[in-house]
Design an enzyme around this catalytic site. Structure first.
Site, mmCIF file in Angstrom:
data_model
loop_
_atom_site.group_PDB
_atom_site.id
_atom_site.type_symbol
_atom_site.label_atom_id
_atom_site.label_comp_id
_atom_site.label_asym_id
_atom_site.label_seq_id
_atom_site.Cartn_x
_atom_site.Cartn_y
_atom_site.Cartn_z
ATOM 1 N N PHE A 274 -8.344 1.211 11.063
ATOM 2 C CA PHE A 274 -8.986 -0.001 10.538
ATOM 3 C C PHE A 274 -9.792 0.249 9.276
ATOM 4 O O PHE A 274 -10.065 -0.669 8.521
ATOM 5 C CB PHE A 274 -9.904 -0.613 11.620
ATOM 6 C CG PHE A 274 -11.261 0.041 11.719
ATOM 7 C CD1 PHE A 274 -12.282 -0.290 10.843
ATOM 8 C CD2 PHE A 274 -11.531 1.022 12.674
ATOM 9 C CE1 PHE A 274 -13.533 0.320 10.913
ATOM 10 C CE2 PHE A 274 -12.761 1.636 12.759
ATOM 11 C CZ PHE A 274 -13.765 1.285 11.862
ATOM 12 N N SER B 3 -8.208 8.192 15.071
ATOM 13 C CA SER B 3 -9.154 9.073 15.763
ATOM 14 C C SER B 3 -8.422 10.295 16.341
ATOM 15 O O SER B 3 -7.205 10.254 16.574
ATOM 16 C CB SER B 3 -9.841 8.293 16.887
ATOM 17 O OG SER B 3 -8.867 7.787 17.765
ATOM 18 N N CYS C 215 -13.654 8.424 7.026
ATOM 19 C CA CYS C 215 -13.395 9.730 7.620
ATOM 20 C C CYS C 215 -13.969 10.846 6.756
ATOM 21 O O CYS C 215 -14.073 11.980 7.205
ATOM 22 C CB CYS C 215 -11.903 9.942 7.812
ATOM 23 S SG CYS C 215 -11.052 10.068 6.252
ATOM 24 N N GLU D 18 -18.065 12.033 16.923
ATOM 25 C CA GLU D 18 -17.878 11.296 15.670
ATOM 26 C C GLU D 18 -18.459 9.900 15.894
ATOM 27 O O GLU D 18 -17.934 9.130 16.705
ATOM 28 C CB GLU D 18 -16.389 11.181 15.306
ATOM 29 C CG GLU D 18 -16.195 10.421 14.006
ATOM 30 C CD GLU D 18 -14.728 10.204 13.628
ATOM 31 O OE1 GLU D 18 -13.886 10.032 14.511
ATOM 32 O OE2 GLU D 18 -14.453 10.202 12.410
ATOM 33 N N GLU E 169 -4.727 -3.391 14.149
ATOM 34 C CA GLU E 169 -4.752 -4.800 14.567
ATOM 35 C C GLU E 169 -6.110 -5.437 14.275
ATOM 36 O O GLU E 169 -6.266 -6.647 14.388
ATOM 37 C CB GLU E 169 -4.387 -4.912 16.055
ATOM 38 C CG GLU E 169 -5.377 -4.304 17.050
ATOM 39 C CD GLU E 169 -5.223 -2.785 17.221
ATOM 40 O OE1 GLU E 169 -4.749 -2.092 16.300
ATOM 41 O OE2 GLU E 169 -5.620 -2.288 18.302
ATOM 42 N N LYS F 99 2.760 0.066 11.014
ATOM 43 C CA LYS F 99 1.969 -0.601 12.060
ATOM 44 C C LYS F 99 0.507 -0.423 11.660
ATOM 45 O O LYS F 99 -0.110 0.606 11.930
ATOM 46 C CB LYS F 99 2.244 0.063 13.418
ATOM 47 C CG LYS F 99 2.057 -0.821 14.629
ATOM 48 C CD LYS F 99 0.653 -1.294 14.893
ATOM 49 C CE LYS F 99 -0.362 -0.295 15.307
ATOM 50 N NZ LYS F 99 -1.737 -0.853 15.333
HETATM 51 P P1 NAD Z 1 -7.812 4.539 16.242
HETATM 52 O O1 NAD Z 1 -7.373 5.900 16.598
HETATM 53 O O2 NAD Z 1 -8.516 3.722 17.270
HETATM 54 O O3 NAD Z 1 -6.554 3.643 15.767
HETATM 55 C C1 NAD Z 1 -5.646 4.125 14.799
HETATM 56 C C2 NAD Z 1 -4.288 3.467 15.050
HETATM 57 O O4 NAD Z 1 -3.828 3.845 16.338
HETATM 58 C C3 NAD Z 1 -4.342 1.941 15.033
HETATM 59 O O5 NAD Z 1 -3.200 1.450 14.370
HETATM 60 C C4 NAD Z 1 -4.340 1.565 16.506
HETATM 61 O O6 NAD Z 1 -3.705 0.327 16.762
HETATM 62 C C5 NAD Z 1 -3.552 2.694 17.136
HETATM 63 N N1 NAD Z 1 -3.998 2.984 18.508
HETATM 64 C C6 NAD Z 1 -5.230 2.798 19.020
HETATM 65 N N2 NAD Z 1 -5.248 3.187 20.316
HETATM 66 C C7 NAD Z 1 -4.006 3.612 20.627
HETATM 67 C C8 NAD Z 1 -3.401 4.144 21.810
HETATM 68 N N3 NAD Z 1 -4.095 4.299 22.924
HETATM 69 N N4 NAD Z 1 -2.110 4.496 21.751
HETATM 70 C C9 NAD Z 1 -1.397 4.351 20.622
HETATM 71 N N5 NAD Z 1 -1.920 3.852 19.466
HETATM 72 C C10 NAD Z 1 -3.211 3.488 19.466
HETATM 73 O O7 NAD Z 1 -8.714 4.676 14.919
HETATM 74 P P2 NAD Z 1 -9.558 3.554 14.186
HETATM 75 O O8 NAD Z 1 -10.757 3.236 15.011
HETATM 76 O O9 NAD Z 1 -8.692 2.448 13.736
HETATM 77 O O10 NAD Z 1 -9.996 4.342 12.862
HETATM 78 C C11 NAD Z 1 -11.112 5.198 12.814
HETATM 79 C C12 NAD Z 1 -10.731 6.634 13.079
HETATM 80 O O11 NAD Z 1 -9.754 7.039 12.121
HETATM 81 C C13 NAD Z 1 -11.885 7.596 12.916
HETATM 82 O O12 NAD Z 1 -11.795 8.567 13.922
HETATM 83 C C14 NAD Z 1 -11.644 8.215 11.543
HETATM 84 O O13 NAD Z 1 -12.219 9.485 11.345
HETATM 85 C C15 NAD Z 1 -10.165 8.273 11.520
HETATM 86 N N6 NAD Z 1 -9.663 8.367 10.153
HETATM 87 C C16 NAD Z 1 -9.189 9.580 9.746
HETATM 88 C C17 NAD Z 1 -8.750 9.721 8.451
HETATM 89 C C18 NAD Z 1 -8.212 11.044 7.968
HETATM 90 O O14 NAD Z 1 -7.676 11.077 6.889
HETATM 91 N N7 NAD Z 1 -8.347 12.119 8.712
HETATM 92 C C19 NAD Z 1 -8.760 8.632 7.575
HETATM 93 C C20 NAD Z 1 -9.231 7.409 8.038
HETATM 94 C C21 NAD Z 1 -9.680 7.291 9.347
#
Ligand code: NAD
Length: 496
Positions: free
Chosen positions: A149, A226, A281, A381, A176, A173
């Site tokens: 997000f 994450s 991040c 985090e 959401e 994808k």
């Molecule tokens: P998230 O892991 O909750 O979601 C990321 C994606 O995974 C979304 O599209 C979501 O719909 C999907 N998702 C969520 N739960 C899922 C599940 N149980 N099974 C399958 N898919 C699932 O992350 P977020 O809250 O959207 O974003 C923040 C996180 O992203 C933080 O941890 C941040 O550090 C990380 N991030 C990392 C980088 C990097 O380059 N390392 C860059 C941006 C964000």
């Protein structure tokens, strides 16, 4: 209220699901739209559209593909305010920050415009008498991208321009929580001349993600999110035989040596700690102060924090709201944990005066001192505007602390000692390092990614790694027959 539809085969697609998820305006605290959540069948429809589009697109000339990329770059640059407004309305980040996100995404589009040069193969003449060897790189097929997000435009832009420039077709994808920027970019790409089916967007949750991970016609998965989900994505998609890059979470430290310019450090800690409400991040979440700098530095940071304005991102504030009420409450909960674990709350963001609606998901910048390294405030985090100070006695103690973290995304050192900076650069176990630079996100022609639990897989995002990730190499050994050729030899081929 309108729904956010999927985008398949160059048009809005409603799909078969009746499930939706609310999309909020975080500054108002109200639902603005509902996003459709794709079924496994909807994902298959998108993958099939991409599969059908693949032969023509991968077979198109470099110049044709490059022309579409160039036009997309021009349109995106000319209309960046439009997408920035979408980002602010669904994510909450302030307008200047949203424009910065688009600018960093544009860098990758510009890099992708050079794909005909970047994906060139090699050629060796006469490796054996009359025999030449050369290599070429070809697209993989249908590639899947799953994004978080916090950068609804930039993170997809890390991947899809390069994938598409190389001849792949894409199913994205997006998160959401803020899905509309992805649809806006897909429409723009169509306007730039991209053939239908090359770039598809499906919205959804775990069901849609799992459908992509398991789909036999999806060649690769690029994931950002994450750490627990990144690990799951890496393991599941690898087991399904796909090429995977899965970028995870972070806990980024800023090491401050006693000789550092503390005015610069205080400015940098504010910018890197509270920009985008800490939902980056590459945000700095821990300042590691090598004594005796801590008291001085905290006073400088706290005095700057008093002037930060929090509010609706369209109103010229420094910092916007958090993404959802649940996330806001989770982040605020860490301030209680800090108190219970013996930290000092120097600035408490919970009572902040806000320029905006009372129901927005607000939490002001928060500064915690003397954070214990076994506290969840340090180990988790947090992903919000909470900056922790950890005091250490020496450079070595600070370096060991950073290297003890399971994460290895970004870090920074602030010092005027070149030798110390050089040692830090060599010995720190982190993928992206800033030297007197607080948010060291590499430019588009270097690759982005961390070490340890911040990246699963061996390819980083964009830059040179992306050329390898989104193409497969072929090596060709060729001989054009001449009359002297002949004879049978069952031995392993050797060169003469
Ligand atoms: P998230 O892991 O909750 O979601 C990321 C994606 O995974 C979304 O599209 C979501 O719909 C999907 N998702 C969520 N739960 C899922 C599940 N149980 N099974 C399958 N898919 C699932 O992350 P977020 O809250 O959207 O974003 C923040 C996180 O992203 C933080 O941890 C941040 O550090 C990380 N991030 C990392 C980088 C990097 O380059 N390392 C860059 C941006 C964000």
């Amino acid at each position: 209220m309108t729904n956010v539809d999927h985008w398949v085969n160059g048009a809005a697609f409603t799909g078969e699901s009746s499930r939706t998820s609310p999309v909020y305006n975080p500054a108002l605290g109200t639902v603005s739209r509902d996003v459709r959540l794709a079924t496994t069948g909807d994902v298959d429809t998108a993958v099939q559209a991409a599969k059908v589009a693949f032969p023509d697109w991968s077979g198109a000339s470099w110049s044709r593909r490059q022309g579409v990329l160039f036009t997309f770059r021009e349109l995106l640059n000319a209309r960046k305010e439009e997408v920035a407004a979408i980002l602010t309305s669904e994510h909450g980040k302030v307008t200047s920050d949203a424009l910065g996100e688009v600018a960093r995404g544009l860098e990758v589009v510009e890099f992708a415009c050079a794909m005909p040069h970047l994906a060139k193969g090699e050629y060796s003449e006469n490796v054996s008498t009359g025999v030449d060897v050369y290599s070429t790189r070809q697209a993989l097929g249908v590639v899947g991208i799953i994004s978080p997000f916090n950068f609804p435009a930039m993170v997809p832009l890390w991947f899809f321009p390069i994938a598409i420039a190389a001849g792949n077709t894409v199913v994205l994808k997006p998160s959401e929580k803020d899905p509309s920027a992805a649809i806006w970019m897909a429409e723009l790409f169509k306007e730039a001349g991209l053939p239908d089916g090359v770039f598809n967007v499906v919205h959804g949750d775990k069901e849609a993600v799992d459908a992509l991970l398991q789909h036999p016609d999806v060649a690769s998965i690029s994931f950002v999110g994450s750490t627990p989900i990144a690990k799951y994505i890496y393991e599941t998609a690898s087991a399904a035989g796909k090429r995977v890059q899965a970028l995870g979470g972070a806990k980024n430290h800023m090491l401050v040596l006693p000789d550092a310019d503390l005015e610069l450090v205080a400015d940098s800690a504010i910018n890197a700690g509270f920009g985008s409400a800490g939902e980056r991040c590459m945000a700095i979440s821990v300042v590691v102060a090598v004594e005796p700098v801590a008291d001085d530095l905290i006073e400088k940071i706290a005095s700057r924090m008093a002037n930060l304005t929090v509010g609706d991102g369209t109103r010229g504030c420094d910092m916007g709201p958090l993404i959802t009420r649940e996330h806001r409450d989770r982040v605020a909960g860490y301030i209680d944990v800090a108190t219970a674990d013996g930290a000092t709350v120097v600035v408490d963001g919970r009572g902040i005066a806000v320029n905006g609606e009372a129901d927005g998901f607000w939490l002001g910048p928060t500064l915690l001192d003397k954070v214990a390294t076994d506290s969840k405030v340090y180990t988790d985090e947090i992903f919000g505007p909470v900056l922790s100070i950890v005091r250490v006695a020496s450079f070595d103690e600070g370096l060991a602390l950073i290297n003890g973290s399971p994460y290895g995304n970004g870090t920074a050192i602030f010092t005027n000692d070149g030798g110390a900076a050089r040692r830090f650069q060599r010995e720190v176990q982190v993928g992206m390092i800033g030297i007197n630079v607080p948010i060291p996100v590499p430019v588009g022609y270097y690759s982005f990614g961390g070490w340890k639990d911040s990246l699963f897989g061996d390819a980083k995002a964009y830059g040179p790694d992306a050329i390898h990730f989104f193409t497969r190499q072929k090596a060709i050994t060729s001989r054009w027959l001449d009359p002297s050729h002949g004879g049978i030899n069952l031995g392993f081929p050797q060169h003469d």
